[in-house]
Scaffold this motif. Structure first.
Motif, PDB file in Angstrom:
ATOM      1  N   TYR A 164     -11.271   3.820  -2.226  1.00 33.87           N
ATOM      2  CA  TYR A 164     -10.157   4.555  -2.819  1.00 33.87           C
ATOM      3  C   TYR A 164      -8.800   4.199  -2.228  1.00 33.87           C
ATOM      4  N   ASP A 165      -8.756   3.581  -1.075  1.00 28.69           N
ATOM      5  CA  ASP A 165      -7.472   3.308  -0.426  1.00 28.69           C
ATOM      6  C   ASP A 165      -7.147   1.815  -0.447  1.00 28.69           C
ATOM      7  N   LEU A 166      -7.297   1.216  -1.606  1.00 33.23           N
ATOM      8  CA  LEU A 166      -7.048  -0.220  -1.731  1.00 33.23           C
ATOM      9  C   LEU A 166      -5.576  -0.580  -1.575  1.00 33.23           C
ATOM     10  N   LEU A 167      -4.694   0.381  -1.724  1.00 29.05           N
ATOM     11  CA  LEU A 167      -3.262   0.104  -1.610  1.00 29.05           C
ATOM     12  C   LEU A 167      -2.779   0.041  -0.159  1.00 29.05           C
ATOM     13  N   ARG A 168      -3.605   0.488   0.777  1.00 31.52           N
ATOM     14  CA  ARG A 168      -3.176   0.518   2.179  1.00 31.52           C
ATOM     15  C   ARG A 168      -2.699  -0.853   2.683  1.00 31.52           C
ATOM     16  N   PRO A 169      -3.452  -1.947   2.476  1.00 35.73           N
ATOM     17  CA  PRO A 169      -2.952  -3.241   2.980  1.00 35.73           C
ATOM     18  C   PRO A 169      -1.607  -3.639   2.372  1.00 35.73           C
ATOM     19  N   PHE A 170      -1.426  -3.369   1.070  1.00 37.31           N
ATOM     20  CA  PHE A 170      -0.136  -3.669   0.453  1.00 37.31           C
ATOM     21  C   PHE A 170       0.966  -2.815   1.071  1.00 37.31           C
ATOM     22  N   ALA A 171       0.701  -1.522   1.203  1.00 34.33           N
ATOM     23  CA  ALA A 171       1.716  -0.616   1.758  1.00 34.33           C
ATOM     24  C   ALA A 171       2.086  -1.011   3.182  1.00 34.33           C
ATOM     25  N   GLU A 172       1.103  -1.412   3.968  1.00 36.94           N
ATOM     26  CA  GLU A 172       1.397  -1.826   5.348  1.00 36.94           C
ATOM     27  C   GLU A 172       2.203  -3.112   5.383  1.00 36.94           C
ATOM     28  N   ALA A 173       1.878  -4.067   4.514  1.00 39.69           N
ATOM     29  CA  ALA A 173       2.655  -5.312   4.439  1.00 39.69           C
ATOM     30  C   ALA A 173       4.082  -5.022   3.983  1.00 39.69           C
ATOM     31  N   ALA A 174       4.226  -4.145   3.002  1.00 32.87           N
ATOM     32  CA  ALA A 174       5.557  -3.779   2.513  1.00 32.87           C
ATOM     33  C   ALA A 174       6.362  -3.084   3.603  1.00 32.87           C
ATOM     34  N   ARG A 175       5.711  -2.205   4.355  1.00 34.33           N
ATOM     35  CA  ARG A 175       6.413  -1.500   5.436  1.00 34.33           C
ATOM     36  C   ARG A 175       6.884  -2.496   6.512  1.00 34.33           C
ATOM     37  N   ARG A 176       6.012  -3.463   6.867  1.00 33.02           N
ATOM     38  CA  ARG A 176       6.432  -4.483   7.848  1.00 33.02           C
ATOM     39  C   ARG A 176       7.624  -5.275   7.316  1.00 33.02           C
ATOM     40  N   GLU A 177       7.568  -5.630   6.039  1.00 31.27           N
ATOM     41  CA  GLU A 177       8.669  -6.385   5.441  1.00 31.27           C
ATOM     42  C   GLU A 177       9.964  -5.574   5.454  1.00 31.27           C
ATOM     43  N   LEU A 178       9.869  -4.312   5.104  1.00 33.92           N
ATOM     44  CA  LEU A 178      11.068  -3.459   5.108  1.00 33.92           C
ATOM     45  C   LEU A 178      11.601  -3.269   6.520  1.00 33.92           C
ATOM     46  N   PHE A 179      10.710  -3.183   7.501  1.00 35.46           N
ATOM     47  CA  PHE A 179      11.154  -3.074   8.884  1.00 35.46           C
ATOM     48  C   PHE A 179      11.914  -4.329   9.299  1.00 35.46           C
TER      49      PHE A 179
END
Length: 140
Positions: A108-123
């Motif tokens: 159910y949490d398939l978006l977690r890797p994308f969200a983490e990559a996006a957060r690193r990019e935004l940081f």
């Protein structure tokens, strides 16, 4: 006089670069959010239905195209993995979420890797905004 002109030019150049980076960050945030919205809806639909109308996929294909223009390679890779998972889910047997209330986190949490990559990019991008020129190259 020359020192004053040089200082004014450098200040203006720094302000323009900072404004451009802020604008790019806002664009990234908007596209990341759009992808998360599209992928979430499609994934839930894929869990409960088969792909009866391929037109459902048009929106997310468009968002991934936008990501390819502005996002870092790691973020794009995670978006593509999410897209593959959505397509695979459409071809698996449908599940009834009422009968199977507890799903493994991987299901159910398939978006977690994308969200983490996006957060690193935004940081990294926000670091580039604070220190233009130093970190900006790390995004691509």
């Amino acid at each position: 006089m020359l020192a004053t002109l040089t200082t004014a030019w450098l200040t203006q150049s720094h302000q323009e670069q900072t404004a451009r980076i802020a604008q790019e960050n806002t664009r990234r945030e908007r596209i990341f959010g759009e992808f998360i919205d599209q992928a979430s809806k499609l994934y839930v639909d894929a869990l409960m239905n088969s792909l009866d109308d391929p037109n459902k996929m048009i929106g997310i294909y468009a968002v991934i195209g936008k990501l390819r223009l502005f996002a870092a390679p790691e973020t794009i890779l995670e978006a593509e993995r999410m897209m593959e998972a959505i397509i695979a889910a459409y071809y698996r047997p449908s599940i009834n979420l009422h009968d199977k209330p507890v799903l493994a986190q991987e299901e159910y949490d398939l978006l977690r890797p994308f969200a983490e990559a996006a957060r690193r990019e935004l940081f990294l991008a926000s670091s580039a905004q604070r220190h233009p020129g130093r970190v900006g190259r790390a995004l691509h």
